[in-house]
Design a protein around this motif. Structure first.
Motif, PDB file in Angstrom:
ATOM      1  N   GLY A  43       0.789  -1.219   0.000  1.00  0.00           N
ATOM      2  CA  GLY A  43       0.000   0.000   0.000  1.00  0.00           C
ATOM      3  C   GLY A  43       0.820   1.267   0.000  1.00  0.00           C
ATOM      4  N   VAL A  44       2.147   1.141   0.036  1.00  0.00           N
ATOM      5  CA  VAL A  44       3.041   2.299   0.023  1.00  0.00           C
ATOM      6  C   VAL A  44       3.498   2.527  -1.410  1.00  0.00           C
ATOM      7  CG1 VAL A  44       5.180   3.295   0.920  1.00  0.00           C
ATOM      8  CG2 VAL A  44       3.808   1.756   2.361  1.00  0.00           C
ATOM      9  N   THR A  45       3.323   3.735  -1.902  1.00  0.00           N
ATOM     10  CA  THR A  45       3.720   4.066  -3.275  1.00  0.00           C
ATOM     11  C   THR A  45       5.184   3.724  -3.495  1.00  0.00           C
ATOM     12  OG1 THR A  45       2.127   5.872  -3.255  1.00  0.00           O
ATOM     13  CG2 THR A  45       3.806   5.910  -4.990  1.00  0.00           C
ATOM     14  N   ALA A  46       5.478   3.065  -4.620  1.00  0.00           N
ATOM     15  CA  ALA A  46       6.829   2.545  -4.859  1.00  0.00           C
ATOM     16  C   ALA A  46       7.872   3.659  -4.942  1.00  0.00           C
ATOM     17  CB  ALA A  46       6.857   1.711  -6.133  1.00  0.00           C
ATOM     18  N   SER A  47       7.497   4.806  -5.494  1.00  0.00           N
ATOM     19  CA  SER A  47       8.419   5.930  -5.602  1.00  0.00           C
ATOM     20  C   SER A  47       7.603   7.213  -5.592  1.00  0.00           C
ATOM     21  CB  SER A  47       9.243   5.833  -6.892  1.00  0.00           C
ATOM     22  OG  SER A  47      10.069   6.975  -7.057  1.00  0.00           O
ATOM     23  N   ILE A  48       8.037   8.179  -4.801  1.00  0.00           N
ATOM     24  CA  ILE A  48       7.288   9.429  -4.695  1.00  0.00           C
ATOM     25  C   ILE A  48       8.255  10.543  -4.310  1.00  0.00           C
ATOM     26  CG2 ILE A  48       6.723   9.146  -2.233  1.00  0.00           C
ATOM     27  CD1 ILE A  48       3.963  10.328  -2.826  1.00  0.00           C
ATOM     28  N   THR A  49       7.971  11.745  -4.770  1.00  0.00           N
ATOM     29  CA  THR A  49       8.726  12.927  -4.361  1.00  0.00           C
ATOM     30  C   THR A  49       7.861  13.717  -3.393  1.00  0.00           C
ATOM     31  OG1 THR A  49       9.988  13.044  -6.413  1.00  0.00           O
ATOM     32  CG2 THR A  49       9.811  15.056  -5.122  1.00  0.00           C
ATOM     33  N   ARG A  50       8.407  13.980  -2.210  1.00  0.00           N
ATOM     34  CA  ARG A  50       7.677  14.688  -1.164  1.00  0.00           C
ATOM     35  C   ARG A  50       8.674  15.548  -0.376  1.00  0.00           C
ATOM     36  NH1 ARG A  50       8.260  12.771   3.665  1.00  0.00           N
ATOM     37  NH2 ARG A  50       6.237  13.585   4.346  1.00  0.00           N
ATOM     38  N   SER A  51       8.157  16.507   0.362  1.00  0.00           N
ATOM     39  CA  SER A  51       9.022  17.419   1.114  1.00  0.00           C
ATOM     40  C   SER A  51       9.166  16.953   2.550  1.00  0.00           C
ATOM     41  CB  SER A  51       8.444  18.837   1.090  1.00  0.00           C
ATOM     42  OG  SER A  51       8.543  19.392  -0.205  1.00  0.00           O
ATOM     43  N   ASP A  52      10.389  17.031   3.055  1.00  0.00           N
ATOM     44  CA  ASP A  52      10.663  16.666   4.441  1.00  0.00           C
ATOM     45  C   ASP A  52      12.042  17.183   4.823  1.00  0.00           C
ATOM     46  OD1 ASP A  52      10.393  15.339   7.009  1.00  0.00           O
ATOM     47  OD2 ASP A  52       9.035  13.932   6.009  1.00  0.00           O
ATOM     48  N   GLU A  53      12.417  16.893   6.063  1.00  0.00           N
ATOM     49  CA  GLU A  53      13.749  17.163   6.577  1.00  0.00           C
ATOM     50  C   GLU A  53      14.498  15.832   6.482  1.00  0.00           C
ATOM     51  OE1 GLU A  53      14.730  19.857  10.324  1.00  0.00           O
ATOM     52  OE2 GLU A  53      14.161  17.835  10.919  1.00  0.00           O
TER      53      GLU A  53
END
Length: 736
Positions: A195-205
């Motif tokens: 259920g976790v997207t195989a690859s994703i771009t997201r903002s974080d530290e």
């Protein structure tokens, strides 16, 4: 059984009281050839669902991240979903009071969740209760700040907590601190990535790890450092992982700096799996990655004589390496002996078997090099037809000059067409006069170049294949088919995986096999002993007082004449020799004592009588024999593993001594044989020193007023990881 409490000892032997453990902490006598352990207490835990409910202790701290509010809400929501899914009522105890961490209370919980916790969290009793709960079958889930340690944190005072989280961070890219980055799932079939997207771009530290946990945990999600810039770990860079700790479970993600993260479907999907795993509702394999399988082709160069380097790999049909020209041997390899290439004529090389790597689609090459000098375009590893620019080849070179200095590079060329290269930008290269580990992996069209265990460059569009390179009869270490300068220096432990591209953690494991610090004591003159280990920045040792040289176990050794503490007869090791060591390390050396007074030191790493790691003979006035002791600054307790009365180094003969530590477990070996084990050390090498700084590091000396060591010491090595029993045996036998 009860552990005796000793009365104060005379001043020079220091006043020491043994820590008295609760009955569940049992001290066993240690005898030769047996493993005695001191077991941690265990709580009687209810298996998840046995009491018909899902019980969670949700622990947070409100003074580090405002996002603890959103993190806690997400945990409550996900626990409710799991309760519905598994038909269980949900009971959440939500608190920032560490008083909740008691054996009785934890025995009622299926999981503990740490939401944005930071700083020093617990007292000794609470730490003991948490460790017993986890080891006895409990579950842990940690989020983001739980892995952060700037200033003093629970990681610094509690080695088990470091183990529980799996890693510690003291920095991340800044300006901005929160930035877009790509994360990806390396194993989409794992239960905790469903259920976790195989690859994703997201903002974080994006936390950097002081020590990359990849070899010790099951990585579930990785960060792509190239996508956000400024990362310090290379590849792999674990960002979410799980672990098995005895009968317990641990899941942690470094993502989740901002409150908005906890409403993302991506974050909630991984968190739900993590909570289910921690609570024992979802089974998963969280063992660390296996070490590299048997090496198909390996040249260890342990012969030390003749002109043949045997292939000790599993593919015996791929033959030996042959030393050519005036190529010789050295006893100062990173792992035992090495080949010594003198540079000069290109006839001075090592000839590798014909057609090595022919038609290989996926492969790995790894080796250690210690250049005495560096020259442009010098090849260290070369597979080719010997025709230079008119021929074909794959090779790894230093100081390439593609467009100005491009440093370390791996190049492919077919018989027609241009070269294709993989190199780092900014430039990275091997360094002269120190050991460097170089590796290259090829998986289809993707090639990745590693230096000292970290990926420095990768390219995914390679078109020149080993099939295109064709048959090769000119395969060498130390030269190529051009007229470029021959390699001048040492090469050791060449490994070739002919059909598999190792992953980053496996390459890191290869690098970690090298000793970080090594004093061979082969100088036999002067007062300086050079460090030939992989961490060249940790410099030379200094002979002090009347310490001199003598014939050793291998070559020469240091001759320590004993004497009173005031004599200063010892070897002074560099300050901060233990820098970077936290929950794993090992030391190895050979000792030949002439006499053994009580409390005589063989090794100290520390700052004073208030904080140290000591290996000593004659502990407790000889009643407990050889021992290893840790003491943290400001804590009066000294934590020991001793072998017992009569269990000590024999006089006038060489003994190989090894001490290893992994988490709370320390082991002592003599001559390759395990002598004693303690499994509940509450402190370790990461607790030694003042603020991580050590300024009183000695062989044969100590900060105490005890007599100095009288005898010989040879071949001292310090490792940044626990040596396996097999590795210890190989060290004793002289193979490494």
């Amino acid at each position: 059984m009860k552990v005796p409490r000793y009365s104060p000892l005379p001043v020079l032997a220091r006043a020491v009281r043994w820590r008295v453990f609760a009955p569940a902490f049992v001290a066993l006598a240690l005898v030769a050839g047996t493993t005695a352990s001191i077991a941690a207490p265990t709580a009687a835990l209810a298996a998840p669902g046995d009491d018909g409910r899902l019980a969670v202790l949700l622990f947070y701290k409100s003074n580090f991240h405002a996002s603890h509010v959103q993190a806690r809400q997400a945990v409550r929501d996900l626990a409710t979903q799991l309760g519905t899914q598994y038909n269980l009522p949900v009971d959440i105890q939500e608190t920032e009071d560490p008083a909740a961490f008691t054996t009785v209370n934890l025995a009622t919980k299926d999981a503990v969740v740490f939401a944005q916790t930071g700083g020093v969290l617990f007292d000794a009793a609470q730490r003991s209760a948490l460790e017993a709960y986890i080891r006895g079958g409990g579950g842990y889930m940690g989020m983001h700040y739980a892995g952060w340690s700037v200033g003093q944190s629970e990681h610094d005072v509690n080695p088990f907590y470091y183990r529980l989280v799996g890693a510690v961070s003291e920095g991340h890219p800044e300006n901005p601190g929160v930035r877009p980055g790509r994360v990806f799932v390396p194993d989409t079939s794992h239960p905790l990535t469903q259920g976790v997207t195989a690859s994703i771009t997201r903002s974080d530290e994006w936390y950097d790890w002081v020590v990359n946990p990849a070899p010790n945990v099951r990585t579930l999600i990785e960060a792509d450092e190239s996508s956000y810039g400024g990362g310090a770990n290379g590849s792999p860079h674990p960002i979410t992982w799980c672990q098995k700790i005895d009968s317990g479970r641990s899941w942690y993600t470094a993502m989740g700096h901002e409150g908005s993260a906890y409403s993302e479907a991506y974050m909630r999907a991984q968190m739900k799996n993590g909570l289910a795993y921690a609570a024992g509702l979802l089974s998963a394999d969280c063992s660390p990655p296996p070490p590299p399988a048997g090496v198909p082709v390996r040249y260890e160069f342990e012969e030390g004589t003749g002109t043949v380097g045997a292939n000790s790999g599993s593919l015996g049909s791929i033959g030996s390496a042959v030393l050519t020209g005036t190529t010789g041997w050295s006893t100062n390899g990173i792992l035992g002996k090495a080949v010594n290439l003198p540079g000069g004529s290109t006839a001075n090389a090592v000839d590798l078997p014909d057609n090595l790597l022919q038609n290989a689609a996926n492969f790995t090459v790894g080796f250690w090099v210690r250049p005495d000098t560096k020259s442009n375009w010098t090849s260290m590893f070369h597979i080719g037809d010997g025709l230079g620019g008119t021929g074909s080849y794959f090779h790894i070179q230093m100081q390439t000059q593609v467009s100005g200095n491009t440093g370390l590079a791996a190049s492919f060329k077919a018989k027609t067409g241009p070269e294709e290269r993989v190199y780092a930008n900014p430039v990275r290269d091997v360094v002269a006069n120190q050991w460097n580990h170089v590796a290259f992996t090829r998986q289809g069209s993707t090639g990745t170049l590693y230096l000292n265990g970290a990926a420095i460059a990768s390219r995914s569009d390679l078109t020149v294949t080993m099939t295109g390179i064709g048959s090769t009869a000119n395969n060498w270490l130390g030269r190529n088919g051009y007229g470029d300068a021959a390699f001048d220096g040492l090469i050791d432990d060449v490994r070739v995986y002919t059909s598999s591209a190792l992953n980053g953690s496996q390459v890191t494991a290869m690098y970690n096999e090298g000793s970080a610090v090594r004093y061979t004591f082969n100088e036999n003159t002067g007062t300086a002993a050079g460090n030939s280990g992989a961490k060249a920045s940790i410099g030379a040792a200094a002979l002090q007082g009347a310490t001199s040289w003598a014939a050793g176990r291998f070559g020469s050794a240091v001759n320590l004449p004993g004497g009173a503490a005031s004599s200063g007869n010892q070897v002074r090791l560099p300050d901060n020799i233990q820098a970077g060591l936290t929950n794993q390390f090992a030391v190895s050396f050979w000792a030949r004592p002439d006499t053994l007074p009580n409390w005589v030191p063989l090794l100290q790493i520390g700052s004073s009588t208030d904080t140290f790691f000591l290996l000593q003979s004659g502990t407790n006035s000889g009643t407990t024999g050889f021992g290893a002791t840790f003491k943290a600054a400001g804590n009066p307790a000294q934590e020991r593993l001793t072998l017992g009365s009569g269990r000590d180094l024999p006089l006038n003969q060489w003994t190989h001594v090894v001490f290893t530590m992994n988490g709370s477990t320390g082991k002592i070996y003599f001559n390759g044989v395990l002598q004693g084990t303690r499994t509940n050390f509450p402190i370790g090498i990461g607790n030694v020193g003042v603020g991580g700084t050590t300024t009183a590091n000695f062989i044969g000396g100590t900060s105490w007023g005890d007599p100095r060591f009288d005898g010989l010491i040879d071949d001292f090595r310090l490792y940044g990881y626990e040596l396996s029993a097999e590795h210890v045996t190989q060290l004793y036998s002289g193979r490494r």
